[in-house]
Write an enzyme that holds these catalytic residues in place. Sequence first.
Site, PDB file in Angstrom:
ATOM      1  N   ILE A 157       0.834  -1.209   0.000  1.00 22.56           N
ATOM      2  CA  ILE A 157       0.000   0.000   0.000  1.00 22.56           C
ATOM      3  C   ILE A 157       0.866   1.255   0.000  1.00 22.56           C
ATOM      4  O   ILE A 157       0.656   2.173  -0.799  1.00 22.56           O
ATOM      5  CB  ILE A 157      -0.965  -0.029   1.208  1.00 22.56           C
ATOM      6  CG1 ILE A 157      -1.957  -1.183   1.026  1.00 22.56           C
ATOM      7  CG2 ILE A 157      -1.699   1.306   1.352  1.00 22.56           C
ATOM      8  CD1 ILE A 157      -2.896  -1.424   2.182  1.00 22.56           C
ATOM      9  N   ASP A 176      10.678   2.866   6.508  1.00 23.08           N
ATOM     10  CA  ASP A 176      10.319   1.452   6.650  1.00 23.08           C
ATOM     11  C   ASP A 176      11.434   0.777   7.435  1.00 23.08           C
ATOM     12  O   ASP A 176      12.610   1.102   7.248  1.00 23.08           O
ATOM     13  CB  ASP A 176      10.159   0.801   5.273  1.00 23.08           C
ATOM     14  CG  ASP A 176       9.381  -0.510   5.350  1.00 23.08           C
ATOM     15  OD1 ASP A 176       8.288  -0.584   4.751  1.00 23.08           O
ATOM     16  OD2 ASP A 176       9.863  -1.459   6.019  1.00 23.08           O
ATOM     17  N   ASP A 259      -9.369   4.775  10.050  1.00 16.78           N
ATOM     18  CA  ASP A 259     -10.250   3.753   9.470  1.00 16.78           C
ATOM     19  C   ASP A 259     -10.270   2.483  10.309  1.00 16.78           C
ATOM     20  O   ASP A 259     -11.141   1.638  10.133  1.00 16.78           O
ATOM     21  CB  ASP A 259      -9.745   3.430   8.052  1.00 16.78           C
ATOM     22  CG  ASP A 259     -10.658   2.480   7.290  1.00 16.78           C
ATOM     23  OD1 ASP A 259     -11.879   2.716   7.294  1.00 16.78           O
ATOM     24  OD2 ASP A 259     -10.148   1.510   6.697  1.00 16.78           O
ATOM     25  N   GLU A 264     -13.194  -2.883  17.448  1.00 19.14           N
ATOM     26  CA  GLU A 264     -14.197  -2.551  16.428  1.00 19.14           C
ATOM     27  C   GLU A 264     -15.481  -3.318  16.728  1.00 19.14           C
ATOM     28  O   GLU A 264     -15.418  -4.475  17.146  1.00 19.14           O
ATOM     29  CB  GLU A 264     -13.653  -2.899  15.038  1.00 19.14           C
ATOM     30  CG  GLU A 264     -12.403  -2.092  14.720  1.00 19.14           C
ATOM     31  CD  GLU A 264     -11.822  -2.351  13.325  1.00 19.14           C
ATOM     32  OE1 GLU A 264     -12.308  -3.242  12.618  1.00 19.14           O
ATOM     33  OE2 GLU A 264     -10.873  -1.627  12.967  1.00 19.14           O
ATOM     34  N   HIS A 287     -13.603   0.845   9.041  1.00 18.04           N
ATOM     35  CA  HIS A 287     -12.704  -0.169   8.443  1.00 18.04           C
ATOM     36  C   HIS A 287     -13.122  -0.507   7.007  1.00 18.04           C
ATOM     37  O   HIS A 287     -13.332  -1.678   6.657  1.00 18.04           O
ATOM     38  CB  HIS A 287     -12.673  -1.433   9.317  1.00 18.04           C
ATOM     39  CG  HIS A 287     -11.416  -2.221   9.122  1.00 18.04           C
ATOM     40  ND1 HIS A 287     -10.815  -2.934  10.131  1.00 18.04           N
ATOM     41  CD2 HIS A 287     -10.613  -2.410   8.043  1.00 18.04           C
ATOM     42  CE1 HIS A 287      -9.730  -3.529   9.681  1.00 18.04           C
ATOM     43  NE2 HIS A 287      -9.589  -3.218   8.398  1.00 18.04           N
ATOM     44  N   ILE A 288     -13.216   0.534   6.194  1.00 21.43           N
ATOM     45  CA  ILE A 288     -13.685   0.337   4.814  1.00 21.43           C
ATOM     46  C   ILE A 288     -12.591   0.623   3.786  1.00 21.43           C
ATOM     47  O   ILE A 288     -12.870   0.734   2.594  1.00 21.43           O
ATOM     48  CB  ILE A 288     -14.898   1.243   4.496  1.00 21.43           C
ATOM     49  CG1 ILE A 288     -14.579   2.698   4.879  1.00 21.43           C
ATOM     50  CG2 ILE A 288     -16.160   0.749   5.169  1.00 21.43           C
ATOM     51  CD1 ILE A 288     -15.471   3.722   4.242  1.00 21.43           C
ATOM     52  N   GLY A 289     -11.336   0.751   4.276  1.00 20.30           N
ATOM     53  CA  GLY A 289     -10.239   1.078   3.359  1.00 20.30           C
ATOM     54  C   GLY A 289     -10.231   0.189   2.123  1.00 20.30           C
ATOM     55  O   GLY A 289     -10.048   0.655   0.997  1.00 20.30           O
ATOM     56  N   GLY A 290     -10.453  -1.101   2.332  1.00 17.04           N
ATOM     57  CA  GLY A 290     -10.381  -2.039   1.201  1.00 17.04           C
ATOM     58  C   GLY A 290     -11.748  -2.449   0.703  1.00 17.04           C
ATOM     59  O   GLY A 290     -11.858  -3.348  -0.137  1.00 17.04           O
TER      60      GLY A 290
END
Length: 404
Positions: A157, A176, A259, A264, A287-290
């Site tokens: 991502i 990273d 998100d 949750e 939690h709708i990123g994907g």
Amino acid sequence: MIDQAKVRVLLLESIHPDAVTRLEANGYEVESVRNALDEAELIERIDGVHLLGIRSKTRVSAKVLEAANSLVAIGAFCIGTDQIDLPAASRAGIAVFNAPFSNTRSVVELALAEIIALTRRLTEKNSGMHSGVWDKAAEGSHEIRGRRIGIVGYGNIGTQLSVLAESIGMQVSFYDTADKLALGNARRCDSLDELLESSDIITLHVDGRPGNAGFFGAEQFARMTKGAIFLNLSRGIVVDHVALREALTSGHLSGAAVDVFPKEPKGRGDEFVSELRGLPNVILTPHIGGSTEEAQSDIGNFVATKLASFVQEGNTTLSVNLPSVALPVQEGMSRIGHVHLNTPGVLAQVNSILADHKVNVEGQLLTTRGEYGYLVTDISGDYAEDVLEQLRAMDQTVRLRVLA
Ligand SMILES: NC(=O)c1ccc[n+]([C@@H]2O[C@H](COP(=O)([O-])OP(=O)(O)OC[C@H]3O[C@@H](n4cnc5c(N)ncnc54)[C@H](O)[C@@H]3O)[C@@H](O)[C@H]2O)c1
């Protein structure tokens, strides 16, 4: 050998119709069920099933796998595979596949939309308009052109976001823990602090390894530049939300988009509880990123293709649990897939059984992964059933499959 025309597939949890189409195109008999099944129901239904497709709600336990007398592969039509007893699947020589990349584009697009919305303070303008306030002021609203985005976690991502953010004029930096190649003009930072202190926007795209729990808290928010924006679309556990609330209410940060949350709600009706509710210029999403139709369709196609390729060619590329083997198909060959315990001498033993029966090996590929090895062998001409019996009888054999 599985007769391709008699491959039985059980798909649970309303898997996307594209998966059904893809599997039926191979002549497989596909049964698609709307809901998840519990252990007892699944044990009852798994008899005679060759391919099982699930999403995140169905648990595939060791007991289910014991009852799965014909199962060769499981497709997790999602990212996570925690719901599957992977060691038990490996012990049974059952390949497990998932869709690690299919929804990454959707996450990137949401992150970009939120960066623009927060930088323009659209949340406040929007709620003002809904309550009758016409406010054309430009204060606090900015273009994203030339702004510095700092990406934490430069994986599937993070790298896509890097490319797209740069293409709309942002300056990209990243940090990273692993050694990652910088794409385009992106600048690698040697430390997280360096990234935090030099970015207008910080966006988290790290994975959920245990060491990442709570890794972003008060100290990291304090390091961010005054007025910066914060996004987390990775994992809920990585951020201290009390510290984030404090950074927002004190005015140190000018906005945030979140998100994913440490806790949750389980179902639709359950209340969403969070320290972040009710704050201005904070976008909260469930939690709708994907979660896009495109990602669901892509997941359906991706996993269905992996399952079919394993059934037909023994291909385990990107399998979650078995060693990765992809031997190019040669016309007119018989193919044997041999999952075995990774101990010395297996290859020699297999080949000596083949040689003793004057079987000619036309192609062969072996890969190991931890305790297991996977050997795919192409042979030409006829061979005695005894060959397969001897291979099956080897102490190290976990599973032998004749593919064609
Ligand atoms: N919001 C959603 O709906 C949604 C959808 C898909 C994925 N995700 C989540 O997004 C995250 C990223 O997914 P991905 O496919 O890019 O993962 P990935 O494994 O490809 O990349 C993660 C990167 O983070 C790096 N990393 C790990 N810990 C780090 C740390 N503490 N500091 C700096 N770098 C660190 C890793 O080295 C790796 O390069 C995952 O947590 C995934 O679960 C969320």
